[in-house]
Design an enzyme around this catalytic site. Structure first.
Site, PDB file in Angstrom:
ATOM      1  N   ILE A 127       0.814  -1.215   0.000  1.00  0.00           N
ATOM      2  CA  ILE A 127       0.000   0.000   0.000  1.00  0.00           C
ATOM      3  C   ILE A 127       0.846   1.262   0.000  1.00  0.00           C
ATOM      4  O   ILE A 127       0.331   2.358  -0.128  1.00  0.00           O
ATOM      5  CB  ILE A 127      -1.016   0.043   1.173  1.00  0.00           C
ATOM      6  CG1 ILE A 127      -0.327  -0.212   2.511  1.00  0.00           C
ATOM      7  CG2 ILE A 127      -2.134  -0.941   0.944  1.00  0.00           C
ATOM      8  CD1 ILE A 127      -1.277  -0.086   3.696  1.00  0.00           C
ATOM      9  N   GLY A 130       8.636   3.779   0.214  1.00  0.00           N
ATOM     10  CA  GLY A 130       9.467   4.970   0.320  1.00  0.00           C
ATOM     11  C   GLY A 130      10.909   4.556   0.390  1.00  0.00           C
ATOM     12  O   GLY A 130      11.232   3.383   0.187  1.00  0.00           O
ATOM     13  N   GLY A 131      11.777   5.495   0.677  1.00  0.00           N
ATOM     14  CA  GLY A 131      13.200   5.212   0.709  1.00  0.00           C
ATOM     15  C   GLY A 131      13.582   4.183   1.763  1.00  0.00           C
ATOM     16  O   GLY A 131      14.512   3.412   1.589  1.00  0.00           O
ATOM     17  N   MET A 132      12.827   4.171   2.859  1.00  0.00           N
ATOM     18  CA  MET A 132      13.186   3.286   3.963  1.00  0.00           C
ATOM     19  C   MET A 132      12.676   1.867   3.777  1.00  0.00           C
ATOM     20  O   MET A 132      13.239   0.925   4.309  1.00  0.00           O
ATOM     21  CB  MET A 132      12.570   3.829   5.257  1.00  0.00           C
ATOM     22  CG  MET A 132      13.347   4.920   5.906  1.00  0.00           C
ATOM     23  SD  MET A 132      14.779   4.285   6.770  1.00  0.00           S
ATOM     24  CE  MET A 132      14.003   3.540   8.203  1.00  0.00           C
ATOM     25  N   GLY A 133      11.573   1.729   3.085  1.00  0.00           N
ATOM     26  CA  GLY A 133      11.009   0.402   2.971  1.00  0.00           C
ATOM     27  C   GLY A 133       9.631   0.443   2.369  1.00  0.00           C
ATOM     28  O   GLY A 133       9.266   1.369   1.669  1.00  0.00           O
ATOM     29  N   VAL A 135       5.341  -0.511   2.897  1.00  0.00           N
ATOM     30  CA  VAL A 135       4.230  -0.804   3.787  1.00  0.00           C
ATOM     31  C   VAL A 135       3.265  -1.734   3.053  1.00  0.00           C
ATOM     32  O   VAL A 135       2.886  -1.469   1.914  1.00  0.00           O
ATOM     33  CB  VAL A 135       3.475   0.473   4.202  1.00  0.00           C
ATOM     34  CG1 VAL A 135       2.412   0.135   5.238  1.00  0.00           C
ATOM     35  CG2 VAL A 135       4.439   1.509   4.755  1.00  0.00           C
ATOM     36  N   LYS A 150       5.097  -2.475   8.164  1.00  0.00           N
ATOM     37  CA  LYS A 150       6.125  -1.657   7.524  1.00  0.00           C
ATOM     38  C   LYS A 150       7.457  -2.401   7.603  1.00  0.00           C
ATOM     39  O   LYS A 150       7.924  -2.745   8.686  1.00  0.00           O
ATOM     40  CB  LYS A 150       6.207  -0.314   8.252  1.00  0.00           C
ATOM     41  CG  LYS A 150       7.286   0.591   7.729  1.00  0.00           C
ATOM     42  CD  LYS A 150       7.139   1.981   8.295  1.00  0.00           C
ATOM     43  CE  LYS A 150       6.685   2.944   7.240  1.00  0.00           C
ATOM     44  NZ  LYS A 150       6.060   4.139   7.771  1.00  0.00           N
ATOM     45  N   ASP A 248       7.557  15.462   9.628  1.00  0.00           N
ATOM     46  CA  ASP A 248       6.992  15.245   8.295  1.00  0.00           C
ATOM     47  C   ASP A 248       5.465  15.238   8.357  1.00  0.00           C
ATOM     48  O   ASP A 248       4.826  14.368   7.795  1.00  0.00           O
ATOM     49  CB  ASP A 248       7.528  13.931   7.716  1.00  0.00           C
ATOM     50  CG  ASP A 248       7.354  13.861   6.197  1.00  0.00           C
ATOM     51  OD1 ASP A 248       7.142  14.919   5.582  1.00  0.00           O
ATOM     52  OD2 ASP A 248       7.404  12.752   5.647  1.00  0.00           O
TER      53      ASP A 248
END
Lengths: 530, 196
Positions: A127, A130-133, A135, A150, A248
């Site tokens: 769903i 992003g840069g981190m991982g 979801v 996540k 953010d």
């Protein structure tokens, strides 16, 4: 600024565009008026069009661009033409799902709808990423409830520092228990990759975030917007109390429960880690900086007050249907966030009462020290205004949002007089600026609000400000002194000066001393190198 | 000088810092799809292609410290060779499980190389295409929908500016300006990333 004045332009219009004008068109640095004239000329002048095209890129690149996109269009990238679809909603690539598939275990009993299992969770679909991982939406088979999971991106998962950081921040987020903050069900630090489990909020059809709601429905009504903003402020107050700054806050991070006015702030704590990705070494901003605070945009330290500015921007977006600062490039947005006064919400949505603009401005003051003091205070104010909207006769408008006694018309002339008086009496604006932080710190202590305390506490600036108040509004009947309104007033003066500066087309160097010097340190190259 | 653009060390140096998510996502956004597509083009199944991507990325992560940014030869060249090696290995393993072969010198290397271009050339071409795709994705997010559509309909689909202007409700001149701005941004994006 492009060094072409209007009189010489007349000549250029007759013949051909000046190279500077063409460059100005590409850089978006022309005035609206100049641009309109140049566009008119381009419509009828093929040679100037050719020159503009060559300035934009060599002919070979035009050809290459066309052939690559044409080939893509016939296959996967057909979606690119559906410009009405928000780019975020276009599935970026199946690579996102791909590594997830590589992680999960598939067993024969998994049906085709799910991607497989991780521990006790069934993984259904991606769903977000992003840069981190990534979801994923899934289902906790043991507790029989839908969940959002996540995952830390696999290239980071193998690295001890990244894992530690992920775990630390997951724990920090889990420690803030508040109805407006996304709870963390569990954290799995030692799996490969580490992941954390949260409730699954919203649905595919109803949408999951405030962003989706704004996209779908346009501006929210005032009461709903205030209610959401109040919840976010309350969540932020709880987080700030524990020393956690979100960094953010944006409509995409505010999740909406289905059929309920309740909202949840998501991505808590993790936002800090992702922050490294927002400004790359080249100084390019990767994300959309539309909800960033000016200090964040300028690469300065982020603090609790930064979340409050972002909250103001979110409120603005809810009320008007679009973010407060819009431009064609992230850098241009950053520049606007830093030094363009926000257009009053009432200018965009005329049906809004004027106090709404004062409310937004309390949050969106450029100088973090002059902003509303705390998330708790913002929450209280938002709740009071929400009650006022619901039942105006029973709940009066909070005092500080009443019509200002001074500069009511906010005419440029009044602002000028005030500014001149300020310069004369107070010495200089920068001096006053240095004083305001002290003032705002004082205000955070209960009971220090009264003007008496202030005037004894800060003799010089206190008296100078009072002098301006009087000089600008000699017929003032209300003797009690609205200290709370001062930051807004100051901002209005600064904004007016900016407007003046633009109107008079002054060279920026001349006015730099007033407000620009502080913002010199825009995200320069190398800011996020570490 | 190598035949291919020399990799500028900055991204490499940034990738050494495992916590530099910006650098890693910048890297992945370009190279993940490149590796995946090259694998798929060799008739590998989706799952195999994904595993190849993982394998290559693991090798990158493991080797990034040892990679000398000052050494001659570009990182991209190294990456393309690594990808090729992983693809060849995969073929070998697939062949070993499907129908054991022996005695051959290395038939798999031939399979790995495309019929038209050497692997490295194909890798570079795909890399270039991916840069354009990423540019499109980034710019669609950053620019107004009107600017992007003005560009797309005139410069890519070849519709006349006059028609597109009336579709979008802007002036013809504004269409010319918008499409040039978009292409300038594409050029800048590619120049910046190509340099890495």
């Amino acid at each position: 600024m492009v060094a072409v004045n209007r009189s010489s332009w007349g000549k250029a219009y007759q013949s051909h565009c000046d190279e500077d004008v063409l460059k100005g068109l590409l850089d978006e640095s022309l005035s609206a008026e100049m641009q309109a004239v140049a566009e008119d000329h381009l419509a009828v002048c093929a040679p100037c069009r050719d020159r503009l095209e060559t300035l934009a890129a060599a002919p070979a690149l035009w050809t290459e661009t066309r052939s690559i996109f044409e080939a893509d269009e016939s296959t996967r990238h057909a979606t690119a033409t559906l410009y009405a679809v928000r780019p975020e909603q276009i599935p970026s690539d199946d690579t996102t799902t791909s590594w997830l598939r590589a992680i999960v275990q598939r067993s024969p009993e998994d049906d085709s709808r799910s991607l497989g299992h991780i521990d006790r969770y069934r993984i259904d679909s991606v769903i977000g990423s992003g840069g981190m991982g990534v979801v994923a939406a899934g289902f906790d088979e043991q507790l029989a409830r839908p969940v959002a999971i996540k995952f830390l991106a696999p290239h980071l998962a193998g690295l001890a520092p990244a894992r530690r950081r992920f775990a630390r921040e997951a724990r920090a987020a889990a420690a803030i228990v508040h109805p407006a903050i996304m709870p963390i069900y569990s954290v799995s630090e030692n799996s490969h990759p580490p992941y954390l489990v949260m409730p699954l909020v919203g649905s595919v059809t109803a949408g999951r975030s405030l962003q989706q709601r704004i996209d779908r429905e346009g501006p929210l009504d005032l009461e709903a917007a205030l209610g959401i903003a109040a919840q976010v402020a309350e969540g932020l107050a709880a987080a700030h109390e524990r020393g956690v700054v979100h960094r953010d806050i944006k409509p995409g991070n505010i999740l909406m429960e289905e059929n309920s006015p309740r909202v949840l702030i998501g991505d808590f704590g993790l936002a800090r880690a992702i922050d490294d990705a927002t400004v790359t070494v080249s100084g390019m901003v990767a994300g959309t900086p539309q909800y960033m605070s000016p200090e964040q945009a300028a690469g300065e330290a982020v603090r609790a007050a930064s979340d409050l500015f972002s909250l103001g921007s979110v409120l603005y977006a809810m009320l008007t249907g679009r973010p407060p600062f819009v431009a064609d490039s992230p850098i241009a947005v950053l520049r606007k966030v830093i030094d363009t006064p926000v257009q009053p919400v009432v200018d965009r949505v005329e049906s809004l009462p004027p106090w709404v603009d004062r409310l937004v401005r309390l949050l969106m003051v450029k100088d973090p020290n002059a902003r509303i003091v705390s998330a708790a205070e913002a929450a209280q104010l938002l709740r009071e205004t929400e009650a006022h909207v619901r039942n105006p006769s029973r709940y009066p408008l909070p005092d500080r949002l009443g019509p200002p006694h001074r500069l009511k018309t906010k005419s440029t002339i009044t602002a000028m007089i005030a500014a001149i008086a300020l310069l004369m009496v107070g010495g200089s604006l920068p001096l006053l600026r240095q004083q305001t932080p002290q003032g705002s710190d004082d205000r955070s202590t209960p009971g220090v609000d009264s003007p008496e305390t202030l005037s004894t506490g800060q003799t010089s600036s206190g008296s100078s400000v009072t002098a301006i108040e009087r000089s600008a509004a000699p017929i003032e009947t209300d003797v009690s002194w609205h200290w709370d309104a001062l930051p807004v007033e100051l901002q209005q003066i600064r904004d007016s000066l900016h407007e003046l500066e633009r109107d008079l087309n002054l060279d920026t160097v001349g006015f730099e001393s007033i407000d620009d010097r502080r913002h010199r340190g825009q995200p320069a190259s190398g800011t996020a190198a570490q | 000088m190598s035949a291919f653009p020399i990799t500028r060390p900055s991204l490499l140096l940034r990738l050494r810092d495992r916590e530099n998510h910006g650098a890693w996502s910048e890297f992945l956004e370009i190279y993940e799809p490149v590796i995946y597509r090259l694998a798929r083009r060799r008739q590998l199944q989706d799952a195999d292609a994904r595993e190849i991507v993982q394998e290559v990325l693991l090798r990158v992560a493991a080797a990034i410290d040892r990679f000398d940014p000052e050494a001659s030869g570009s990182f991209r060249g190294w990456l393309s060779q690594t990808t090729r090696r992983v693809v060849v290995d995969r073929f070998r393993r697939l062949a070993a499980t499907a129908c054991p072969v022996g005695g051959q010198s290395d038939p798999f290397a031939e399979v790995a190389d495309g019929s038209e271009n050497p692997f490295e050339v194909e890798f570079d071409l795909e890399h270039r295409r991916q840069l354009f795709r990423c540019a499109a994705e980034h710019l669609q997010r950053e620019l107004s929908a009107t600017s992007w559509t003005a560009f797309w309909r005139t410069a890519v689909q070849g519709h006349p500016a006059r028609v597109v202007a009336s579709q979008l409700g802007i002036s013809e001149g504004a269409v010319y300006v918008a499409r040039c701005r978009v292409l300038k941004r594409i050029r800048e994006f590619i120049e910046l990333r190509e340099a890495e």
